[in-house]
Design an enzyme around this catalytic site. Sequence first.
Site, PDB file in Angstrom:
ATOM      1  N   ARG A 146       0.760  -1.080  -0.079  1.00 52.91           N
ATOM      2  CA  ARG A 146       0.012   0.071   0.000  1.00 52.91           C
ATOM      3  C   ARG A 146       0.877   1.275  -0.152  1.00 52.91           C
ATOM      4  O   ARG A 146       0.653   2.139  -0.862  1.00 52.91           O
ATOM      5  CB  ARG A 146      -0.894   0.039   1.172  1.00 52.91           C
ATOM      6  CG  ARG A 146      -2.437   0.505   0.804  1.00 52.91           C
ATOM      7  CD  ARG A 146      -3.201   0.312   2.023  1.00 52.91           C
ATOM      8  NE  ARG A 146      -4.847   0.548   1.529  1.00 52.91           N
ATOM      9  CZ  ARG A 146      -5.591   0.202   2.172  1.00 52.91           C
ATOM     10  NH1 ARG A 146      -5.664   0.162   3.419  1.00 52.91           N
ATOM     11  NH2 ARG A 146      -6.900   0.581   1.626  1.00 52.91           N
ATOM     12  N   THR A 172     -13.504   4.825  13.419  1.00 52.99           N
ATOM     13  CA  THR A 172     -14.707   4.707  14.137  1.00 52.99           C
ATOM     14  C   THR A 172     -14.581   3.494  15.147  1.00 52.99           C
ATOM     15  O   THR A 172     -14.155   2.229  14.761  1.00 52.99           O
ATOM     16  CB  THR A 172     -15.696   4.238  13.173  1.00 52.99           C
ATOM     17  OG1 THR A 172     -15.807   5.118  12.078  1.00 52.99           O
ATOM     18  CG2 THR A 172     -17.094   4.201  13.770  1.00 52.99           C
ATOM     19  N   LYS A 182     -20.559   9.391  16.268  1.00 53.72           N
ATOM     20  CA  LYS A 182     -20.076   8.772  14.910  1.00 53.72           C
ATOM     21  C   LYS A 182     -20.803   7.404  14.624  1.00 53.72           C
ATOM     22  O   LYS A 182     -21.567   7.202  13.562  1.00 53.72           O
ATOM     23  CB  LYS A 182     -18.667   8.414  15.005  1.00 53.72           C
ATOM     24  CG  LYS A 182     -18.207   7.711  13.788  1.00 53.72           C
ATOM     25  CD  LYS A 182     -18.356   8.528  12.620  1.00 53.72           C
ATOM     26  CE  LYS A 182     -17.988   7.509  11.528  1.00 53.72           C
ATOM     27  NZ  LYS A 182     -18.124   7.941   9.856  1.00 53.72           N
ATOM     28  N   CYS A 194     -18.689   0.639   6.304  1.00 52.92           N
ATOM     29  CA  CYS A 194     -18.834   0.927   7.761  1.00 52.92           C
ATOM     30  C   CYS A 194     -20.293   0.941   8.127  1.00 52.92           C
ATOM     31  O   CYS A 194     -20.625   0.257   9.537  1.00 52.92           O
ATOM     32  CB  CYS A 194     -18.416   2.456   7.941  1.00 52.92           C
ATOM     33  SG  CYS A 194     -16.707   2.566   7.683  1.00 52.92           S
ATOM     34  N   PRO A 252     -12.755  -3.829  11.692  1.00 50.58           N
ATOM     35  CA  PRO A 252     -13.707  -4.572  11.147  1.00 50.58           C
ATOM     36  C   PRO A 252     -14.549  -5.337  12.282  1.00 50.58           C
ATOM     37  O   PRO A 252     -13.932  -5.315  13.307  1.00 50.58           O
ATOM     38  CB  PRO A 252     -13.145  -5.573  10.487  1.00 50.58           C
ATOM     39  CG  PRO A 252     -11.796  -5.671  10.924  1.00 50.58           C
ATOM     40  CD  PRO A 252     -11.414  -4.052  11.567  1.00 50.58           C
ATOM     41  N   GLU A 307     -14.248  10.482  11.827  1.00 51.31           N
ATOM     42  CA  GLU A 307     -14.274  11.077  10.448  1.00 51.31           C
ATOM     43  C   GLU A 307     -15.711  10.909   9.664  1.00 51.31           C
ATOM     44  O   GLU A 307     -16.152   9.563   9.793  1.00 51.31           O
ATOM     45  CB  GLU A 307     -13.131  10.324   9.632  1.00 51.31           C
ATOM     46  CG  GLU A 307     -13.012  11.007   8.241  1.00 51.31           C
ATOM     47  CD  GLU A 307     -12.923  12.404   8.092  1.00 51.31           C
ATOM     48  OE1 GLU A 307     -11.847  13.007   8.769  1.00 51.31           O
ATOM     49  OE2 GLU A 307     -13.713  13.107   7.687  1.00 51.31           O
TER      50      GLU A 307
HETATM   51  P1  NAD Z   1      -8.660   0.506   5.637  1.00 49.45           P
HETATM   52  O1  NAD Z   1      -8.556  -0.940   5.873  1.00 49.45           O
HETATM   53  O2  NAD Z   1      -8.705   1.187   4.227  1.00 49.45           O
HETATM   54  O3  NAD Z   1      -6.931   1.224   6.129  1.00 49.45           O
HETATM   55  C1  NAD Z   1      -6.606   0.776   7.411  1.00 49.45           C
HETATM   56  C2  NAD Z   1      -5.084   0.497   7.306  1.00 49.45           C
HETATM   57  O4  NAD Z   1      -4.577   0.777   8.477  1.00 49.45           O
HETATM   58  C3  NAD Z   1      -4.741  -0.465   6.516  1.00 49.45           C
HETATM   59  O5  NAD Z   1      -3.768   0.012   5.445  1.00 49.45           O
HETATM   60  C4  NAD Z   1      -3.799  -1.314   7.423  1.00 49.45           C
HETATM   61  O6  NAD Z   1      -2.961  -2.056   6.846  1.00 49.45           O
HETATM   62  C5  NAD Z   1      -3.189  -0.325   8.417  1.00 49.45           C
HETATM   63  N1  NAD Z   1      -3.084  -0.821   9.619  1.00 49.45           N
HETATM   64  C6  NAD Z   1      -3.623  -1.674  10.564  1.00 49.45           C
HETATM   65  N2  NAD Z   1      -2.951  -1.985  11.822  1.00 49.45           N
HETATM   66  C7  NAD Z   1      -1.722  -1.180  11.575  1.00 49.45           C
HETATM   67  C8  NAD Z   1      -0.750  -0.958  12.362  1.00 49.45           C
HETATM   68  N3  NAD Z   1      -0.641  -1.516  13.602  1.00 49.45           N
HETATM   69  N4  NAD Z   1       0.432  -0.090  12.084  1.00 49.45           N
HETATM   70  C9  NAD Z   1       0.237   0.516  10.933  1.00 49.45           C
HETATM   71  N5  NAD Z   1      -0.789   0.373  10.056  1.00 49.45           N
HETATM   72  C10 NAD Z   1      -1.880  -0.525  10.495  1.00 49.45           C
HETATM   73  O7  NAD Z   1      -9.577   1.242   6.389  1.00 49.45           O
HETATM   74  P2  NAD Z   1     -10.468   2.725   6.316  1.00 49.45           P
HETATM   75  O8  NAD Z   1     -11.524   2.491   5.338  1.00 49.45           O
HETATM   76  O9  NAD Z   1      -9.527   3.760   6.128  1.00 49.45           O
HETATM   77  O10 NAD Z   1     -11.110   2.762   7.639  1.00 49.45           O
HETATM   78  C11 NAD Z   1     -10.193   3.306   8.737  1.00 49.45           C
HETATM   79  C12 NAD Z   1     -11.383   3.550   9.959  1.00 49.45           C
HETATM   80  O11 NAD Z   1     -12.027   4.765   9.452  1.00 49.45           O
HETATM   81  C13 NAD Z   1     -12.079   2.363  10.259  1.00 49.45           C
HETATM   82  O12 NAD Z   1     -12.624   2.590  11.746  1.00 49.45           O
HETATM   83  C14 NAD Z   1     -13.600   3.005   9.773  1.00 49.45           C
HETATM   84  O13 NAD Z   1     -14.676   2.454  10.228  1.00 49.45           O
HETATM   85  C15 NAD Z   1     -13.296   4.444   9.683  1.00 49.45           C
HETATM   86  N6  NAD Z   1     -13.966   5.135   8.825  1.00 49.45           N
HETATM   87  C16 NAD Z   1     -13.819   4.833   7.463  1.00 49.45           C
HETATM   88  C17 NAD Z   1     -14.470   5.544   6.420  1.00 49.45           C
HETATM   89  C18 NAD Z   1     -14.379   5.152   5.036  1.00 49.45           C
HETATM   90  O14 NAD Z   1     -15.195   5.865   4.215  1.00 49.45           O
HETATM   91  N7  NAD Z   1     -13.812   4.217   4.495  1.00 49.45           N
HETATM   92  C19 NAD Z   1     -15.183   6.802   6.693  1.00 49.45           C
HETATM   93  C20 NAD Z   1     -15.338   7.346   8.115  1.00 49.45           C
HETATM   94  C21 NAD Z   1     -14.481   6.373   8.998  1.00 49.45           C
HETATM   95  C1  UGA Z   2     -20.768   6.739   4.779  1.00 55.63           C
HETATM   96  C2  UGA Z   2     -21.376   7.969   5.594  1.00 55.63           C
HETATM   97  O1  UGA Z   2     -22.013   8.516   4.637  1.00 55.63           O
HETATM   98  C3  UGA Z   2     -20.013   8.699   5.854  1.00 55.63           C
HETATM   99  O2  UGA Z   2     -20.342  10.056   6.522  1.00 55.63           O
HETATM  100  C4  UGA Z   2     -19.108   8.014   6.872  1.00 55.63           C
HETATM  101  O3  UGA Z   2     -18.045   8.772   7.318  1.00 55.63           O
HETATM  102  C5  UGA Z   2     -18.943   6.804   6.246  1.00 55.63           C
HETATM  103  O4  UGA Z   2     -20.069   5.758   5.899  1.00 55.63           O
HETATM  104  C6  UGA Z   2     -17.900   5.736   7.104  1.00 55.63           C
HETATM  105  O5  UGA Z   2     -18.208   5.749   8.443  1.00 55.63           O
HETATM  106  O6  UGA Z   2     -17.265   4.824   6.553  1.00 55.63           O
HETATM  107  P1  UGA Z   2     -19.897   5.864   2.760  1.00 55.63           P
HETATM  108  O7  UGA Z   2     -20.009   4.394   3.132  1.00 55.63           O
HETATM  109  O8  UGA Z   2     -18.541   5.989   1.931  1.00 55.63           O
HETATM  110  O9  UGA Z   2     -19.917   6.649   3.617  1.00 55.63           O
HETATM  111  O10 UGA Z   2     -20.912   5.984   1.340  1.00 55.63           O
HETATM  112  P2  UGA Z   2     -22.331   6.491   1.384  1.00 55.63           P
HETATM  113  O11 UGA Z   2     -22.568   7.593   0.497  1.00 55.63           O
HETATM  114  O12 UGA Z   2     -23.070   6.622   2.790  1.00 55.63           O
HETATM  115  O13 UGA Z   2     -22.947   5.535   0.784  1.00 55.63           O
HETATM  116  C7  UGA Z   2     -23.113   4.007   1.443  1.00 55.63           C
HETATM  117  C8  UGA Z   2     -24.082   3.059   0.809  1.00 55.63           C
HETATM  118  O14 UGA Z   2     -25.410   3.646   0.936  1.00 55.63           O
HETATM  119  C9  UGA Z   2     -23.815   2.959  -0.689  1.00 55.63           C
HETATM  120  O15 UGA Z   2     -23.918   1.685  -0.860  1.00 55.63           O
HETATM  121  C10 UGA Z   2     -24.684   3.652  -1.281  1.00 55.63           C
HETATM  122  O16 UGA Z   2     -25.034   3.337  -2.532  1.00 55.63           O
HETATM  123  C11 UGA Z   2     -25.924   3.529  -0.554  1.00 55.63           C
HETATM  124  N1  UGA Z   2     -27.007   4.679  -0.606  1.00 55.63           N
HETATM  125  C12 UGA Z   2     -26.726   6.095  -0.288  1.00 55.63           C
HETATM  126  C13 UGA Z   2     -28.171   4.289  -1.180  1.00 55.63           C
HETATM  127  O17 UGA Z   2     -28.685   3.369  -1.544  1.00 55.63           O
HETATM  128  N2  UGA Z   2     -29.134   5.322  -1.520  1.00 55.63           N
HETATM  129  C14 UGA Z   2     -28.682   6.820  -0.818  1.00 55.63           C
HETATM  130  O18 UGA Z   2     -29.574   7.580  -0.797  1.00 55.63           O
HETATM  131  C15 UGA Z   2     -27.388   6.929  -0.458  1.00 55.63           C
END
Ligand code: NAD
Ligand code: UGA
Length: 483
Positions: free
Chosen positions: A42, A135, A224, A280, A96, A169
């Site tokens: 990555r 989260t 959150k 999420c 997860p 976030e």
């Molecule tokens: P991700 O799996 O894409 O990234 C997490 C990264 O952390 C991985 O690359 C992994 O290798 C690394 N990692 C794990 N353990 C580690 C360690 N000990 N040292 C260094 N690196 C390490 O996950 P993500 O989608 O970025 O989500 C991260 C967090 O943010 C989760 O808790 C998720 O719920 C939250 N979140 C995600 C989103 C989203 O849109 N994906 C939005 C808001 C919040």
């Molecule tokens: C969601 C939240 O919107 C973010 O605020 C949050 O930070 C994030 O989760 C997180 O904690 O990971 P995300 O999952 O990236 O973001 O995308 P969304 O736009 O929320 O869509 C989630 C799912 O709902 C998708 O499969 C999308 O297609 C679906 N969706 C969304 C619908 O079916 N209908 C809608 O009107 C909106």
Amino acid sequence: MNFSIKKICCIGAGYVGGPTMTMMASKCPNLIFNVVDINEERIKLWNHKDLSKLPIFEPGLRELITKTRGKNLFFSTNIKKAISTADIVFISVNTPTKIRGLGAGKSSDLKWVEASAREVARYSEGHTIVVEKSTLPVRTAEVIQNILYSAETNSKKEDISFSVLSNPEFLAEGTAIKDLETPDRVLIGGENEMAMLALSEIYEVWVPKDKILFTNIWSSELAKLTSNAFLAQRISSINSISAICEVTGADVREVSRAIGRDSRIGSKFLDSGPGFGGSCFKKDILNLVYLAEYFGLNEVANFWEGVVNINNWHQRRITEVVIKKLYGTISEKKIVVLGFAFKANTNDTRESAAIKICKDLINEGANLVINDPKVSAEQIENDLQIEENSSGKMKGEASIKNKTGQWSFSRDLNIFNDAHAVLVLTEWEEYKHIKWDLAVKEMVKPCWVFDARSIVDIEMVKKAGIKLWRLGDGSEEEKMTNF
Ligand code: NAD
Ligand code: UGA
């Protein structure tokens, strides 16, 4: 104590850590940002010269990377160095759902968060502000605090100390850069006022002060989870209504438009689709369910679990519609699947509705040709756990036990020949412009378009003589029955 902030470390270079730090680095050129990860591949991709190879696809990300990478933004696997020189450490690792042991299937696996906290405890120097960006279940800050405060008392380094903050976030994938640039709010939870102000000052460079909210740490963690639960609940609500529309002659888009005009309800997040995906929503709701059950609040747990149950049922419902419309059998029928990502403008497939729907269709014997502009065939194979072109052979399986369908991947859209049906699962822009008058010439008649995203050009599909099913469109259903 006033904190002087110069260097920032982010543990975790994923969908959150990568874009968030890139945005901060672009707004604060006087600060140094070190993003670290245990995943060497990555990090290599984050450092790749060819920006099309970045590990995640987000509109606007490449431009910001060009502006910051190698200047005040660095990606590496040198976790020790990044932590030891940092004034603030963001923990942005994956959380997860646990797959085994106590709370399996519902609670979050905090293995990676705990490992990060231990790394911070081991390598940090002086005072460090530790920020939960991941989260996390409510009261996780306590776990992090316990590990860090124990290091304060046991470490040979006399001057180490920590303040733990929660700064969840809210970005959504596909719009991450826009969401980070103009967030609805920034939430900072904690007890140490000076640490909270220090973090706030970073955001204040580009976020108006009245959008930065301060709460106690537990409210921040719970807000959150609640935010995601409310958003997911809206989708399950409108998807449940789509099923009612189909049997009553109503149209879910009209219902959404009508209820969305009520300012108390609001018009966003009311698009009926194939069921929510993404890494999420499900995980965070199940976390809430686990929390409620833990405290004996069973009615609360059942209420929120219903949101996930409807989502699962709804995905199965789509498969059943396809089978029913194709005369009760899809065995050996070619079905084109448009879209595998969980939403448009991302290459992320985690919990995508396409995974379950495609597996079910293959199980029923269909031959799928899957298209997605950003997801790779390798990723799809990983998600389906079925080898490409293998007649349903599970990964690693030696022989075919039951004859099921198969799937193959195509990056281009010249895939309609001999197809009985097309199923739209992701709302990619290019699917809105498909020339159905040309596609129909190659398809098996009578042929179908199943639109689970309400994006195809209805007039063109109908004019081409293709049968159309749209999610939640009872008016079409009525016409067909009457006919
Ligand atoms: P991700 O799996 O894409 O990234 C997490 C990264 O952390 C991985 O690359 C992994 O290798 C690394 N990692 C794990 N353990 C580690 C360690 N000990 N040292 C260094 N690196 C390490 O996950 P993500 O989608 O970025 O989500 C991260 C967090 O943010 C989760 O808790 C998720 O719920 C939250 N979140 C995600 C989103 C989203 O849109 N994906 C939005 C808001 C919040
Ligand atoms: C969601 C939240 O919107 C973010 O605020 C949050 O930070 C994030 O989760 C997180 O904690 O990971 P995300 O999952 O990236 O973001 O995308 P969304 O736009 O929320 O869509 C989630 C799912 O709902 C998708 O499969 C999308 O297609 C679906 N969706 C969304 C619908 O079916 N209908 C809608 O009107 C909106």
